[in-house]
Structure formats: C-alpha cells, structure tokens
Design a protein around this motif. Structure first.
Motif, PDB file in Angstrom:
ATOM      1  N   PRO A 131      -7.586   8.213   3.472  1.00 29.29           N
ATOM      2  CA  PRO A 131      -6.940   8.400   2.160  1.00 29.29           C
ATOM      3  C   PRO A 131      -7.868   8.074   1.005  1.00 29.29           C
ATOM      4  CG  PRO A 131      -6.082   6.447   3.274  1.00 29.29           C
ATOM      5  CD  PRO A 131      -6.931   7.168   4.265  1.00 29.29           C
ATOM      6  N   SER A 132      -7.770   8.873  -0.051  1.00 28.11           N
ATOM      7  CA  SER A 132      -8.522   8.614  -1.277  1.00 28.11           C
ATOM      8  C   SER A 132      -7.603   8.285  -2.435  1.00 28.11           C
ATOM      9  CB  SER A 132      -9.392   9.829  -1.640  1.00 28.11           C
ATOM     10  OG  SER A 132      -8.581  10.933  -1.990  1.00 28.11           O
ATOM     11  N   ALA A 133      -6.310   8.585  -2.314  1.00 31.55           N
ATOM     12  CA  ALA A 133      -5.366   8.385  -3.417  1.00 31.55           C
ATOM     13  C   ALA A 133      -4.473   7.165  -3.218  1.00 31.55           C
ATOM     14  CB  ALA A 133      -4.497   9.633  -3.596  1.00 31.55           C
ATOM     15  N   ALA A 134      -4.516   6.543  -2.042  1.00 29.00           N
ATOM     16  CA  ALA A 134      -3.690   5.362  -1.781  1.00 29.00           C
ATOM     17  C   ALA A 134      -4.096   4.233  -2.711  1.00 29.00           C
ATOM     18  CB  ALA A 134      -3.828   4.926  -0.320  1.00 29.00           C
ATOM     19  N   GLY A 175      -0.669   1.617  -1.712  1.00 32.22           N
ATOM     20  CA  GLY A 175      -1.530   1.564  -0.536  1.00 32.22           C
ATOM     21  C   GLY A 175      -0.956   0.734   0.586  1.00 32.22           C
ATOM     22  N   ASP A 176       0.077  -0.055   0.291  1.00 31.51           N
ATOM     23  CA  ASP A 176       0.736  -0.869   1.302  1.00 31.51           C
ATOM     24  C   ASP A 176       1.865  -0.070   1.950  1.00 31.51           C
ATOM     25  OD1 ASP A 176       1.449  -3.723   2.414  1.00 31.51           O
ATOM     26  OD2 ASP A 176       3.330  -2.893   1.615  1.00 31.51           O
ATOM     27  N   LYS A 177       1.905  -0.048   3.275  1.00 31.99           N
ATOM     28  CA  LYS A 177       2.874   0.772   4.004  1.00 31.99           C
ATOM     29  C   LYS A 177       4.308   0.443   3.621  1.00 31.99           C
ATOM     30  CE  LYS A 177       4.531   1.647   8.711  1.00 31.99           C
ATOM     31  NZ  LYS A 177       4.301   1.368  10.159  1.00 31.99           N
ATOM     32  N   ASN A 178       4.647  -0.833   3.563  1.00 27.92           N
ATOM     33  CA  ASN A 178       6.025  -1.223   3.279  1.00 27.92           C
ATOM     34  C   ASN A 178       6.426  -0.874   1.855  1.00 27.92           C
ATOM     35  OD1 ASN A 178       6.455  -2.242   5.889  1.00 27.92           O
ATOM     36  ND2 ASN A 178       5.613  -4.237   5.330  1.00 27.92           N
ATOM     37  N   LYS A 179       5.523  -1.125   0.897  1.00 24.39           N
ATOM     38  CA  LYS A 179       5.817  -0.781  -0.490  1.00 24.39           C
ATOM     39  C   LYS A 179       5.923   0.729  -0.666  1.00 24.39           C
ATOM     40  CE  LYS A 179       3.773  -4.910  -2.574  1.00 24.39           C
ATOM     41  NZ  LYS A 179       2.696  -5.443  -3.457  1.00 24.39           N
ATOM     42  N   ASP A 239      11.813   5.785  -0.408  1.00 21.82           N
ATOM     43  CA  ASP A 239      13.240   5.639  -0.172  1.00 21.82           C
ATOM     44  C   ASP A 239      14.000   5.593  -1.490  1.00 21.82           C
ATOM     45  OD1 ASP A 239      15.568   5.077   1.584  1.00 21.82           O
ATOM     46  OD2 ASP A 239      15.543   3.149   0.566  1.00 21.82           O
ATOM     47  N   TRP A 240      13.476   4.856  -2.460  1.00 24.04           N
ATOM     48  CA  TRP A 240      14.117   4.762  -3.774  1.00 24.04           C
ATOM     49  C   TRP A 240      14.121   6.104  -4.486  1.00 24.04           C
ATOM     50  CZ3 TRP A 240      11.985   5.156  -8.831  1.00 24.04           C
ATOM     51  CH2 TRP A 240      12.855   4.779  -9.856  1.00 24.04           C
ATOM     52  N   LEU A 241      12.992   6.829  -4.450  1.00 21.40           N
ATOM     53  CA  LEU A 241      12.916   8.130  -5.102  1.00 21.40           C
ATOM     54  C   LEU A 241      13.915   9.113  -4.489  1.00 21.40           C
ATOM     55  CD1 LEU A 241       9.040   8.453  -5.450  1.00 21.40           C
ATOM     56  CD2 LEU A 241      10.675   8.333  -7.348  1.00 21.40           C
ATOM     57  N   LEU A 242      14.021   9.115  -3.194  1.00 18.46           N
ATOM     58  CA  LEU A 242      14.937  10.046  -2.537  1.00 18.46           C
ATOM     59  C   LEU A 242      16.398   9.679  -2.787  1.00 18.46           C
ATOM     60  CD1 LEU A 242      13.054  10.477   0.855  1.00 18.46           C
ATOM     61  CD2 LEU A 242      13.243  12.179  -0.958  1.00 18.46           C
ATOM     62  N   PRO A 258       2.979  11.156   2.794  1.00 20.99           N
ATOM     63  CA  PRO A 258       3.952  10.066   2.986  1.00 20.99           C
ATOM     64  C   PRO A 258       5.410  10.521   2.883  1.00 20.99           C
ATOM     65  CG  PRO A 258       2.113   9.301   1.651  1.00 20.99           C
ATOM     66  CD  PRO A 258       1.948  10.788   1.798  1.00 20.99           C
ATOM     67  N   PHE A 259       5.721  11.418   1.954  1.00 19.74           N
ATOM     68  CA  PHE A 259       7.083  11.964   1.886  1.00 19.74           C
ATOM     69  C   PHE A 259       7.454  12.635   3.205  1.00 19.74           C
ATOM     70  CE2 PHE A 259       6.809  11.698  -2.796  1.00 19.74           C
ATOM     71  CZ  PHE A 259       8.112  11.328  -3.113  1.00 19.74           C
ATOM     72  N   LEU A 260       6.532  13.451   3.723  1.00 22.28           N
ATOM     73  CA  LEU A 260       6.802  14.167   4.968  1.00 22.28           C
ATOM     74  C   LEU A 260       6.935  13.196   6.137  1.00 22.28           C
ATOM     75  CD1 LEU A 260       4.295  17.103   4.416  1.00 22.28           C
ATOM     76  CD2 LEU A 260       6.795  17.290   4.424  1.00 22.28           C
ATOM     77  N   GLN A 261       6.085  12.163   6.174  1.00 20.38           N
ATOM     78  CA  GLN A 261       6.166  11.170   7.243  1.00 20.38           C
ATOM     79  C   GLN A 261       7.478  10.401   7.193  1.00 20.38           C
ATOM     80  OE1 GLN A 261       2.230   9.548   6.090  1.00 20.38           O
ATOM     81  NE2 GLN A 261       1.757   9.512   8.277  1.00 20.38           N
ATOM     82  N   PHE A 262       7.996  10.195   6.008  1.00 19.38           N
ATOM     83  CA  PHE A 262       9.261   9.475   5.831  1.00 19.38           C
ATOM     84  C   PHE A 262      10.443  10.328   6.284  1.00 19.38           C
ATOM     85  CE2 PHE A 262      12.939   7.846   3.569  1.00 19.38           C
ATOM     86  CZ  PHE A 262      12.756   6.465   3.572  1.00 19.38           C
TER      87      PHE A 262
END
Length: 272
Positions: free
Chosen positions: A7-10, A16-20, A26-29, A137-141
């Motif tokens: 990743p270059s944009a994390a 860049g933190d997985k949990n955050k 989740d909040w955006l969706l 990340p959206f797709l992975q979620f």
C-alpha cells in the motif's frame, strides 16, 4: 517468487490501522441509505479521494453490492503519478492493504493482454497509484471471497478506451464487477463545479458514454477517470443492455466548508 504490491495510500487516504480502517468503513456504510434495490449490478463508478472527503459518496456505491456474489472485481483507474502510452494491467500476484492480501486473477489478466500492444501486463502506473488501492478495503469489508484485476490507464485516448472496453467485454460474466475509479472537476468554485459535474451526471444517467467522451474531449466537463468510466460503461454495453443511475454527487466543500475551491465526487451503478 510472489510479487505483491504494497500500500502507498494507507495512513493518508484511509487509516493504516486495520481496526480503525474497519471502523471507518463500517461507519460510512451505516450512514448511507438505499432508495431502491438494484438488480444485476455489473459496474460502479466510485470516487477515489481520501475517505474523509469522498468516502460517504463511495459508500452509496458499495452499499448496492452488499450480499452480492462477485468472484472477480476489475478496477480501472487513471494514472495520477506516471504517464505512459496504453493501459497497464498489473503483472503481479496481489495487492496488500491493512486488511490483508487481495489476489489477482491471472487468467483474466492474460485474456485482457494477450496479443495486444496497447493493453499490456506491467507495473507501470501501479507503484504509487491510489486510484485502485482505495477501493480494496471497501471490497474486503463487503465481499467474502473475490479476486481483482487492477488496471491503470496511462493514456485515456479513444484508441485505448475502445480496445480496453472490447477486451473487458470478452472477459466478464455475471460474477464479474467492473469499477471505474474517478473524481470529477478539481478546484473550481462550488457553483462552477456544479455546472461541470452535472454534465457528467446526466451522461451517466442517460447511459451515453459516447456523449461523455465528446464532452470531456471538448472540455465541457472534467473527470480524471473519464476514460475508465467510458471503458466500463462501454464494456458492459457490448456484453448486454444495461441501465445506469447516479447514486450520489458531492464535493470536498461538504467536509472542508471551503466552497471557493472544491473537488467533485460521484457514485453510480450500472444494472439491469
């Protein structure tokens, strides 16, 4: 040896933190809503700015594919960092995000590039490009088990758009989703941006990708990923007849409160 794109944009465009990162997605969706359920979604237009600016508009698109089953997601991005002639389809094995590795569908990569000098396997455009990465990340979620075909257009001339569209059309099925990664006008006042971006919105709602190309060519509107949008819409149109609908349009001023210079964002879906 496995070749993975790190990743270059994390930490810049998204946490860049997985949990955050999972918490923000989740909040955006959750703050998005759906006017109606769209069936047989084959393509999306999604913005690629930082999540705090365009994440809510992106969520409108990603909420439409919840509970859908896609095996492959083709992502077409403009090149912001490098210029090169043609279209670069990532030659490696996967992209890494804070949420893990997404594998590349090497079979479709080979189908898209075989016998072409315009659409080729490479790392050109992929090394520092955020326009593919921010969607992962959206797709992975949302999706359970999928692979990707990352594509970066170094040149958005019609010859490259048309060949890419034809090659994608010959490689997709009902388990494939094609994403066009694009923002809209940059750094105009909100009033001017609204005029420019409404042209893109109308062309997408009318499924008029040829008209969109002419508008972009004659500078009646702007979209950094105009070529990807047209290639996505045309590839699906060549496969079968579909409709398109703009789901949300916004600009950076919604977050910054500065409406003297804004960047426009739009999300849309192509469905039957």
């Amino acid at each position: 040896m496995t070749q993975l794109r790190h990743p270059s944009a994390a930490g810049y465009f998204y946490p860049g933190d997985k949990n955050k990162l999972r918490e923000q997605i989740d909040w955006l969706l959750r703050i998005d809503y759906k006017d109606k359920v769209l069936n047989n979604i084959a393509g999306l237009v999604v913005p690629h700015a930082g999540y705090i600016y365009s994440g809510r508009t992106a969520a409108f698109a990603y909420n439409t594919i919840k509970n859908k089953n896609y095996k492959t997601v083709i992502i077409i991005s403009p090149s912001h960092k490098e210029y090169f002639p043609g279209v670069s389809v990532y030659e490696g094995d996967g992209y890494i995000t804070p949420m893990g590795v997404v594998n590349v569908n090497k079979d479709i990569v080979n189908q898209l590039t075989e016998g072409s000098i315009n659409v080729f396997k490479g790392s050109e455009g992929h090394r520092q490009e955020h326009g593919v990465e921010v969607h992962l990340p959206f797709l992975q979620f949302i999706l359970q088990d999928f692979n990707i075909v990352p594509i970066v257009m170094g040149d958005q001339s019609k010859i490259y758009i048309d060949e890419l569209a034809e090659r994608i059309s010959n490689s997709i099925d009902e388990h494939t989703l094609v994403i066009a990664s694009s923002d809209l006008s940059h750094f105009y006042s909100r009033h001017i941006a609204q005029e420019l971006d409404s042209i893109v919105e109308k062309r997408i709602n009318d499924y008029d990708y040829e008209g969109l190309y002419r508008d972009l060519e004659h500078k009646r509107c702007e979209a950094c990923g105009g070529g990807p949008i047209i290639a996505m819409m045309k590839s699906i149109d060549l496969k079968n007849k579909y409709k398109s609908i703009v789901l949300n349009r916004s600009d950076s001023g919604d977050m910054t409160k500065n409406i003297d210079e804004v960047v426009g964002y739009l999300s849309a879906a192509v469905y039957s």
